[in-house]
Write a protein that holds these residues in place. Structure first.
Motif, PDB file in Angstrom:
ATOM      1  N   MET A 166       0.850  -1.188   0.000  1.00 33.21           N
ATOM      2  CA  MET A 166       0.000   0.000   0.000  1.00 33.21           C
ATOM      3  C   MET A 166       0.888   1.242   0.000  1.00 33.21           C
ATOM      4  N   LYS A 167       0.709   2.094  -0.993  1.00 33.56           N
ATOM      5  CA  LYS A 167       1.532   3.295  -1.137  1.00 33.56           C
ATOM      6  C   LYS A 167       1.088   4.347  -0.134  1.00 33.56           C
ATOM      7  N   SER A 168       2.052   4.930   0.561  1.00 32.28           N
ATOM      8  CA  SER A 168       1.741   5.991   1.508  1.00 32.28           C
ATOM      9  C   SER A 168       2.377   7.293   1.023  1.00 32.28           C
ATOM     10  N   MET A 169       1.871   8.412   1.535  1.00 32.87           N
ATOM     11  CA  MET A 169       2.415   9.726   1.218  1.00 32.87           C
ATOM     12  C   MET A 169       3.249  10.229   2.386  1.00 32.87           C
ATOM     13  N   THR A 170       4.228  11.064   2.080  1.00 37.35           N
ATOM     14  CA  THR A 170       4.923  11.766   3.147  1.00 37.35           C
ATOM     15  C   THR A 170       3.989  12.858   3.667  1.00 37.35           C
ATOM     16  N   VAL A 211       5.069   3.452   7.220  1.00 33.58           N
ATOM     17  CA  VAL A 211       3.655   3.145   7.477  1.00 33.58           C
ATOM     18  C   VAL A 211       2.989   2.401   6.319  1.00 33.58           C
ATOM     19  N   GLU A 212       3.685   2.239   5.207  1.00 30.51           N
ATOM     20  CA  GLU A 212       2.999   1.676   4.042  1.00 30.51           C
ATOM     21  C   GLU A 212       2.587   0.223   4.229  1.00 30.51           C
ATOM     22  N   HIS A 213       3.150  -0.439   5.224  1.00 25.34           N
ATOM     23  CA  HIS A 213       2.784  -1.827   5.502  1.00 25.34           C
ATOM     24  C   HIS A 213       1.487  -1.926   6.303  1.00 25.34           C
ATOM     25  N   SER A 214       1.015  -0.802   6.861  1.00 27.52           N
ATOM     26  CA  SER A 214      -0.061  -0.837   7.861  1.00 27.52           C
ATOM     27  C   SER A 214      -1.422  -1.181   7.252  1.00 27.52           C
TER      28      SER A 214
END
Length: 289
Positions: A1-5, A27-30
């Motif tokens: 899952m792609k997260s943003m800064t 956090v992208e694993h969350s």
């Protein structure tokens, strides 16, 4: 899952709409966005939950962003559970004693810090409640999650807690806690025989580094007949839990802790009970794919 800064999120249109956040690095694993968005949709609450990767250089920006009206609340994960206390106006008594905050609640003009990790951690241990009273436990890790675990185990009546650290001489925060002893990875097995519970409170084994474990393969016999609990939930069966199963231990995975701590956070934010069964079924269905 792609997260943003954080910087990317602030610049995006999402930051202007009502939202809740997971703040940490990485956090992208969350899976927190999955379960909280399910809960928000369940109650037709017009808000979204996003995972935002906060780099250390962005902490100054975070301080001001927390007061933005569109931000309704937040979860905090590694490595900011301790330092986030500097950014809130009020800290709940249990979070203060633990020394870590994982939930931020916005109450009118005040930011409030809570810790739901300890309650999330202890919930799956309820079937062993009487066995744990007066027992001892070995916990790998000394970070924010371990602090909540120590508090939760103390509340359950565990008498001795051995925290395993790579730098045991550098840990000073538990010196006044008679139940806690800091030990090293070189000698943790000396305390394993008398322990009922062994917990992994480190990120070891978390996706993508799924081949890591706090226990070396030649040490897995020390897990025999124990309750082995890994707070890592992605993957659900970590290497540590595989080692425990091979040694004949009872195992508890981290998915239920994720759900239970999320349940407590959601109730603090919205006042609504978490739709636990719907969330649990969805997450386990995700595991099959």
């Amino acid at each position: 899952m792609k997260s943003m800064t954080l910087s990317q999120f602030i610049q995006s249109s999402k930051s202007n709409r009502s939202h809740y956040l997971l703040l940490g690095h990485p956090v992208e694993h969350s899976w927190s966005p999955i379960m909280h968005n399910i809960a928000l949709q369940h109650y037709d609450i017009e808000a979204e939950y996003h995972a935002v990767d906060v780099r250390s250089r962005e902490l100054t920006d975070l301080a001001s962003f927390l007061n933005r009206a569109s931000l309704l609340g937040a979860n905090v994960t590694i490595p900011y559970k301790q330092s986030i206390a500097n950014y809130v106006d009020f800290i709940d008594a249990s979070a203060r004693e633990i020394g870590a905050v994982n939930t931020i609640v916005k109450n009118e003009y005040q930011l409030e810090g809570y810790n739901t990790d300890y309650a999330g951690f202890t919930e799956p241990l309820q079937p062993y409640e009487f066995e744990l009273q007066g027992a001892s436990a070995v916990v790998f890790g000394t970070g924010g999650a371990a602090r909540a675990i120590v508090y939760g185990l103390t509340e359950m009546g565990v008498e001795e807690i051995f925290l395993v650290s790579r730098s045991p001489n550098g840990i000073i925060s538990y010196r006044d806690n008679r139940r806690v002893q800091i030990v090293s990875y070189e000698n943790w097995t000396s305390f394993a025989e008398g322990a009922l519970l062994i917990v992994n409170a480190t990120p070891l084994g978390m996706d993508p580094k799924i081949d890591s474990s706090p226990v070396r393969d030649q040490e897995k016999q020390y897990l025999e007949s124990k309750i082995c609990y890994d707070i890592v939930y992605n993957p659900v069966e970590t290497k540590f839990l595989k080692q425990a199963s091979e040694a004949g231990a009872q195992t508890i995975d981290g998915l239920e802790m994720l759900i239970q701590q999320g349940s407590k956070s959601f109730k603090l934010w919205t006042g609504h009970p978490f739709p636990i069964k719907i969330v649990r079924d969805t997450l386990y269905e995700k595991l099959k794919n």
